[in-house]
Every structure is written in structure tokens, then in C-alpha cells.
Design an enzyme around this catalytic site. Structure first.
Site, PDB file in Angstrom:
ATOM      1  N   GLU A  43       0.821  -1.209   0.000  1.00 38.96           N
ATOM      2  CA  GLU A  43       0.000   0.000   0.000  1.00 38.96           C
ATOM      3  C   GLU A  43       0.860   1.266   0.000  1.00 38.96           C
ATOM      4  OE1 GLU A  43      -3.247   0.377  -0.427  1.00 38.96           O
ATOM      5  OE2 GLU A  43      -3.347  -1.783  -0.723  1.00 38.96           O
ATOM      6  N   CYS A 202     -12.586   2.686 -15.005  1.00 43.09           N
ATOM      7  CA  CYS A 202     -13.046   4.073 -14.850  1.00 43.09           C
ATOM      8  C   CYS A 202     -11.820   4.994 -14.844  1.00 43.09           C
ATOM      9  CB  CYS A 202     -13.846   4.216 -13.556  1.00 43.09           C
ATOM     10  SG  CYS A 202     -14.783   5.757 -13.494  1.00 43.09           S
ATOM     11  N   CYS A 209     -16.810   2.359 -20.118  1.00 44.34           N
ATOM     12  CA  CYS A 209     -18.117   2.224 -19.449  1.00 44.34           C
ATOM     13  C   CYS A 209     -18.876   0.971 -19.877  1.00 44.34           C
ATOM     14  CB  CYS A 209     -18.969   3.466 -19.705  1.00 44.34           C
ATOM     15  SG  CYS A 209     -18.195   4.955 -19.059  1.00 44.34           S
ATOM     16  N   CYS A 212     -18.139  -1.805 -17.646  1.00 41.38           N
ATOM     17  CA  CYS A 212     -18.149  -1.492 -16.216  1.00 41.38           C
ATOM     18  C   CYS A 212     -19.350  -2.130 -15.521  1.00 41.38           C
ATOM     19  CB  CYS A 212     -18.188   0.024 -16.044  1.00 41.38           C
ATOM     20  SG  CYS A 212     -18.273   0.515 -14.309  1.00 41.38           S
ATOM     21  N   CYS A 218     -24.964   4.313 -13.299  1.00 39.73           N
ATOM     22  CA  CYS A 218     -23.941   5.369 -13.174  1.00 39.73           C
ATOM     23  C   CYS A 218     -24.423   6.713 -13.720  1.00 39.73           C
ATOM     24  CB  CYS A 218     -22.674   4.936 -13.913  1.00 39.73           C
ATOM     25  SG  CYS A 218     -21.421   6.220 -13.955  1.00 39.73           S
TER      26      CYS A 218
HETATM   27  S1  SF4 Z   1     -19.977   3.506 -16.005  1.00 42.31           S
HETATM   28 FE1  SF4 Z   1     -19.524   5.118 -14.557  1.00 42.31          FE
HETATM   29  S2  SF4 Z   1     -18.280   4.176 -12.988  1.00 42.31           S
HETATM   30 FE2  SF4 Z   1     -18.290   2.828 -14.751  1.00 42.31          FE
HETATM   31  S3  SF4 Z   1     -16.485   3.396 -15.969  1.00 42.31           S
HETATM   32 FE3  SF4 Z   1     -18.187   4.577 -16.755  1.00 42.31          FE
HETATM   33  S4  SF4 Z   1     -18.103   6.478 -15.635  1.00 42.31           S
HETATM   34 FE4  SF4 Z   1     -16.873   5.025 -14.486  1.00 42.31          FE
END
Ligand code: SF4
Length: 366
Positions: A43, A202, A209, A212, A218
Site C-alpha cells: 500500500e 473508470c 463504461c 463497467c 452510473c
Molecule cells: S460507467 Fe460510470 S463508474 Fe463505470 S467506468 Fe463509466 S463512468 Fe466510471
């Protein structure tokens, strides 16, 4: 509080945890371990440094200092060569102090609670939470720069994330997400998942996205505001700082000086450094050196977070026998040992560029 009027809070943490198990980063040398020493070390190394760079340093460091006791028992000078090149050297000094405190006050075992961990040198709230989550399975939220980006976009949190008032909103949201998450939430997968999502999906520019796990709820994705969130802080032009460095060579050895323990490159060895050429000349005169023999070398620049250092190096190959011995804090280092020395990255680059061919020749000629 935030613009997302329908965040899927109930599934937020579990979606991230199951995505991490399926598609997150695996096989990193600090994963699959609940050893708080190894987790803490990773870390600290990962603060402001990329994973790919840390991997090489991490294993070398652990070979030399396999336990917190081994690190605590070493001198700071022994630790620095294993950190040189990672930058942000205050981290290495705090690392060493922290190991000593863990041995002195906690019998060599890192404490479990975030409140106790943040009392140790170099451990902030997010690092403490990561250690508590990875090593002890605690339900403690993390909030570093990458994670803030995910939260700002998903929840639609506006405002400069580094401002105290806004930072509070990020932490409160992270706590709420954990409060609502199911009791069986895998904290290792969730915490690692947040880190992985911020680093690989992200991302700052062009987030992926469509891959994601949070896309359906989102705010930034739904409103096309990924570029606007998180809110950028007004940019200042970094300072430009020139300096002069002296490469003083005598009988195959280079003069190095130890940097003060605080400030940039604290505790490392470096070349004698001056504000300008006049200051270097006057130091050379004090040492009885013939400064007219000095040759100007090709310069190089090194960017720190808040300024750029422009180094003008001068090489002086001293053949005189009358040179006053350098003062305390200076050492003569044989050229062939330079690659092992705890030098700041640009100084190492400068000296390796100058001497590496000679070192190879020495090696080849036995
Ligand atoms: S959907 Fe939202 S959280 Fe996911 S990568 Fe895109 S901007 Fe980021």
C-alpha cells in the site's frame, strides 16, 4: 448531496466485489495474503506509483527485509537503496519509522483498527482502511484518487474532491455504501475491486463504461458527463527551478553528498548541488579545485508534482593532489558502485549515462 437520484446502493458493493473476482487484477505479489506487513508495504509503495513499477521493487525489498522486525532492525541507510527510484522519499523514511513503532508498541503485529493504524507514521485513513480490510477483513472504506473518480462519476458528486467539505461527502458516501451492503460482502474483493475499477476501467480519460459493472446505475454514464467528473481543480503552472550539479571525479571515484533527511530526496545520496554556477565555483575554490577544468555536460529536467527541476551538470576530473578533503556528509564512491547507491532517479540517470559504458568495460575486462 449527489446528483444521482437513483443509485443502486444495495448492490453497489456486491457488484464491484463479484466483478473483481471475475475480471479484476489477480496474481499481484501482495494479493492472496493476509500478512499485514506485506499488505502495508504494498500500500505504501503503491501511493503515487504504478503497479508495474512497484512489482519490481516489492519483491526485492521483501527479499532483503522479509519481516517487520528485519526492517525495524535495519539502519535507514540500508533501507534507502531498496527505495531509490520509487520517488517520494518521505514514504521510505516513514516506512522505517513505522516498522520500528510496530515492533516497539505492537510487539511486531500491525494493529487491527483503523483508529490505531492511522496513528502510525505514513499511514493515512485510506491506507489504514485498506490494511484493515485486506489483512483483517474489516468493513472499512477506502478513498484514494482513483476511488474518488469512481464515486464522483457513479454518484454524480460535484466539486473539487480535494477540498475538505467535498472530501467529507466522498467518505460519507463510501461509509453508506458499506453500511447498506450485505453482511457477507467479501471485503478483500470489494476493496481490491474499487482499486481495479479506478485503475483499469473508470480511467481518467476514455473510461470503458461498456465493460463497467456499475454502468446501469452510473450518473456520469447516463448523462455523458464522464469528462466533467470528478471536477478538476484549477491548474497552476508548475514552478521552474534551475540548479547546478557538480560531478567531481578523482581516481575513479565520484564525490557524493548525503541530502538532509527532510525535503526532496531526503536521506538519499546525491551530487553536490548549487543554485547557480557562481555558487558551484566558489565551493570548488574552497576545496582548492581548478574550476576552469570543469566541462559542462548535457542537462536534464525532472518533474516533481509542484515544480520542475532543470539540472545543469558540470564534470570536473580532478588530478591535483592538493584537494581539501570533503567535509562530513560527503563520500567518495567508486564509479562501479554507483548503480547500487541510493541515488535519486535523475542523478542515477545522469551518472549511468556518463559511466555505464565504463562500468561495462571494467566488467568485460575482468
Ligand atoms: S460507467 Fe460510470 S463508474 Fe463505470 S467506468 Fe463509466 S463512468 Fe466510471
Amino acid at each position: 448531496m449527489f446528483k444521482n437520484t437513483a443509485p443502486d446502493l444495495a448492490n453497489f458493493a456486491s457488484s464491484i466485489a463479484s466483478w473483481q473476482r471475475r475480471a479484476g487484477r489477480h496474481g499481484l505479489p501482495w494479493q492472496d495474503s493476509t500478512d499485514a506487513y506485506r499488505i502495508w508495504l504494498s500500500e505504501i509503495m503503491l501511493q503515487q506509483t504504478q503497479v508495474a513499477t512497484v512489482v519490481q521493487y516489492y519483491e526485492r525489498f521483501l527479499e532483503r527485509f522479509p519481516t517487520v522486525e528485519a526492517l525495524a532492525a535495519a539502519g535507514q541507510d540500508e533501507v534507502m537503496p531498496y527505495w531509490a527510484g520509487l520517488g517520494y522519499y518521505a514514504r521510505a523514511r516513514n516506512l522505517h519509522r513505522c516498522a520500528q513503532q510496530v515492533c516497539e508498541h505492537w510487539k511486531g503485529r500491525f494493529p487491527e483498527s483503523v483508529d490505531d493504524l492511522v496513528q502510525l507514521p505514513g499511514i493515512g485513513r485510506s491506507t489504514a482502511s485498506a490494511i484493515a480490510a485486506f489483512a483483517y477483513g474489516k468493513r472499512s472504506p477506502i478513498m484514494d484518487g482513483n476511488v474518488k473518480r469512481v464515486f464522483a462519476r457513479y454518484f454524480g458528486i460535484e466539486g473539487d474532491p480535494s477540498l475538505r467539505a467535498n472530501e467529507k461527502i466522498f467518505w460519507q458516501t463510501a461509509e453508506t455504501a458499506l453500511d447498506i451492503a450485505p453482511p457477507e460482502l467479501d471485503m478483500t474483493a470489494y476493496t481490491q475491486g474499487l482499486m481495479d475499477l479506478g485503475a483499469t476501467i473508470c480511467t481518467r480519460s476514455r473510461p470503458a463504461c461498456t465493460r463497467c459493472p456499475l454502468a446501469s446505475g452510473c450518473y456520469a454514464y447516463q448523462t455523458g458527463s464522464q469528462d466533467r467528473l470528478p471536477t478538476r481543480r484549477p491548474r497552476k503552472t508548475p514552478d521552474q527551478r534551475p540548479c547546478v550539479m557538480l560531478i567531481l571525479e578523482r581516481e575513479g571515484k565520484i564525490l557524493l553528498e548525503k541530502r538532509p533527511s527532510t525535503g526532496i530526496w531526503g536521506g538519499l545520496l546525491s551530487l553536490p548541488q548549487y543554485d547557480d554556477i557562481e555558487a558551484m565555483e566558489s565551493a570548488c575554490l574552497n576545496w582548492g579545485l581548478d574550476v576552469s577544468q570543469a566541462q559542462k555536460m548535457a542537462g536534464l529536467s525532472h518533474a516533481f508534482s509542484h515544480f520542475t527541476l532543470h539540472i545543469e551538470p558540470w564534470l570536473l576530473q580532478d588530478a591535483s593532489t592538493k584537494v581539501a578533503e570533503p567535509s562530513v556528509g560527503h563520500i567518495w564512491m567508486p564509479r562501479q558502485e554507483l548503480s547500487q547507491a541510493a541515488l535519486p532517479a535523475p542523478v542515477s540517470k545522469l551518472l549511468m549515462g556518463l559511466y555505464q559504458p565504463a562500468i561495462f568495460e571494467l566488467a568485460e575486462n575482468g
